[in-house]
Scaffold this motif. Structure first.
Motif, PDB file in Angstrom:
ATOM      1  N   VAL A   9       2.026   5.215 -12.263  1.00  0.00           N
ATOM      2  CA  VAL A   9       2.285   4.382 -11.089  1.00  0.00           C
ATOM      3  C   VAL A   9       1.042   4.468 -10.213  1.00  0.00           C
ATOM      4  N   VAL A  10       0.407   3.312 -10.006  1.00  0.00           N
ATOM      5  CA  VAL A  10      -0.830   3.286  -9.233  1.00  0.00           C
ATOM      6  C   VAL A  10      -0.781   2.195  -8.173  1.00  0.00           C
ATOM      7  N   SER A  11      -1.521   2.434  -7.114  1.00  0.00           N
ATOM      8  CA  SER A  11      -1.777   1.422  -6.095  1.00  0.00           C
ATOM      9  C   SER A  11      -3.299   1.327  -6.002  1.00  0.00           C
ATOM     10  N   PRO A  12      -3.825   0.365  -5.262  1.00  0.00           N
ATOM     11  CA  PRO A  12      -5.286   0.232  -5.203  1.00  0.00           C
ATOM     12  C   PRO A  12      -6.019   1.484  -4.717  1.00  0.00           C
ATOM     13  N   ASP A  13      -5.354   2.303  -3.911  1.00  0.00           N
ATOM     14  CA  ASP A  13      -6.048   3.451  -3.343  1.00  0.00           C
ATOM     15  C   ASP A  13      -5.635   4.808  -3.891  1.00  0.00           C
ATOM     16  N   GLN A  14      -4.610   4.846  -4.787  1.00  0.00           N
ATOM     17  CA  GLN A  14      -4.215   6.155  -5.307  1.00  0.00           C
ATOM     18  C   GLN A  14      -3.362   6.075  -6.571  1.00  0.00           C
ATOM     19  N   ALA A  66       7.538   0.687  -3.339  1.00  0.00           N
ATOM     20  CA  ALA A  66       6.509  -0.121  -3.992  1.00  0.00           C
ATOM     21  C   ALA A  66       6.548  -1.540  -3.440  1.00  0.00           C
ATOM     22  N   GLN A  67       5.443  -1.988  -2.933  1.00  0.00           N
ATOM     23  CA  GLN A  67       5.322  -3.327  -2.359  1.00  0.00           C
ATOM     24  C   GLN A  67       4.456  -4.201  -3.238  1.00  0.00           C
ATOM     25  N   GLY A  68       5.024  -5.232  -3.814  1.00  0.00           N
ATOM     26  CA  GLY A  68       4.270  -6.171  -4.620  1.00  0.00           C
ATOM     27  C   GLY A  68       3.651  -5.529  -5.836  1.00  0.00           C
ATOM     28  N   GLY A  69       3.190  -6.349  -6.724  1.00  0.00           N
ATOM     29  CA  GLY A  69       2.543  -5.857  -7.920  1.00  0.00           C
ATOM     30  C   GLY A  69       3.369  -6.149  -9.159  1.00  0.00           C
ATOM     31  N   PHE A  70       3.098  -5.387 -10.219  1.00  0.00           N
ATOM     32  CA  PHE A  70       3.690  -5.673 -11.522  1.00  0.00           C
ATOM     33  C   PHE A  70       4.116  -4.416 -12.255  1.00  0.00           C
ATOM     34  N   LEU A  71       5.051  -4.615 -13.175  1.00  0.00           N
ATOM     35  CA  LEU A  71       5.550  -3.578 -14.072  1.00  0.00           C
ATOM     36  C   LEU A  71       5.243  -4.050 -15.483  1.00  0.00           C
ATOM     37  N   SER A  72       4.586  -3.212 -16.263  1.00  0.00           N
ATOM     38  CA  SER A  72       4.240  -3.562 -17.633  1.00  0.00           C
ATOM     39  C   SER A  72       4.791  -2.497 -18.571  1.00  0.00           C
ATOM     40  N   GLU A  83       0.835  -3.234  -5.226  1.00  0.00           N
ATOM     41  CA  GLU A  83      -0.147  -3.607  -4.206  1.00  0.00           C
ATOM     42  C   GLU A  83      -0.266  -2.507  -3.163  1.00  0.00           C
ATOM     43  N   SER A  84       0.860  -1.887  -2.822  1.00  0.00           N
ATOM     44  CA  SER A  84       0.867  -0.694  -1.980  1.00  0.00           C
ATOM     45  C   SER A  84       2.085   0.134  -2.369  1.00  0.00           C
ATOM     46  N   ALA A  85       1.976   1.434  -2.216  1.00  0.00           N
ATOM     47  CA  ALA A  85       3.075   2.315  -2.619  1.00  0.00           C
ATOM     48  C   ALA A  85       2.984   3.636  -1.866  1.00  0.00           C
ATOM     49  N   GLN A  86       4.138   4.309  -1.773  1.00  0.00           N
ATOM     50  CA  GLN A  86       4.212   5.594  -1.083  1.00  0.00           C
ATOM     51  C   GLN A  86       5.274   6.441  -1.759  1.00  0.00           C
TER      52      GLN A  86
END
Length: 124
Positions: A9-14, A66-72, A83-86
């Motif tokens: 699980v990744v976001s642009p910054d971590q 998890a805000q926005g983005g994709f699951l593969s 797109e952003s996550a915590q």
């Protein structure tokens, strides 16, 4: 013993999580999905205000807003590109609930707060 699969699980910054899981639950724009080892390939868009919960072999759970983005999903692994996550463990549930109540439904602030509340509540 349940079969495991690799989850990142990744976001642009971590990188929020990388490890083996027995189950993954995520909210997508098509509805909530559950993934077990051997799941058919899948590509889905994460829902606004959603969360991801990873269940480990010892039955502990790691939840993330998890805000926005994709699951593969592939034969070997699941990748969540948010797109952003915590991490839920870092969320102050009372503050997130207050932010949710103070925001206008449908706004960016509303979806971010709802995501944090849902992720934190997934660990309760």
């Amino acid at each position: 013993m349940a079969k495991t699969f690799r989850v990142d699980v990744v976001s642009p910054d971590q990188l929020l999580f990388s490890g083996d899981a027995t189950f993954l639950r995520a909210q997508t724009t098509a509805g909530e999905v559950g993934i077990l080892a051997g799941h058919a390939p899948l590509f889905a868009e994460l829902a606004a205000g959603g969360f991801v919960v990873v269940t480990l072999e010892d039955e502990t759970k790691v939840a993330m807003a998890a805000q926005g983005g994709f699951l593969s999903v592939s034969a070997e692994a699941v990748k969540v590109l948010a797109e952003s996550a915590q991490l839920a463990a870092e969320i102050d549930l009372a503050a997130a609930q207050a932010a949710l109540e103070a925001s206008d439904e449908g706004s960016v602030d509303y979806y971010e707060a709802r995501s944090r509340v849902r992720a934190a509540e997934a660990l309760i």
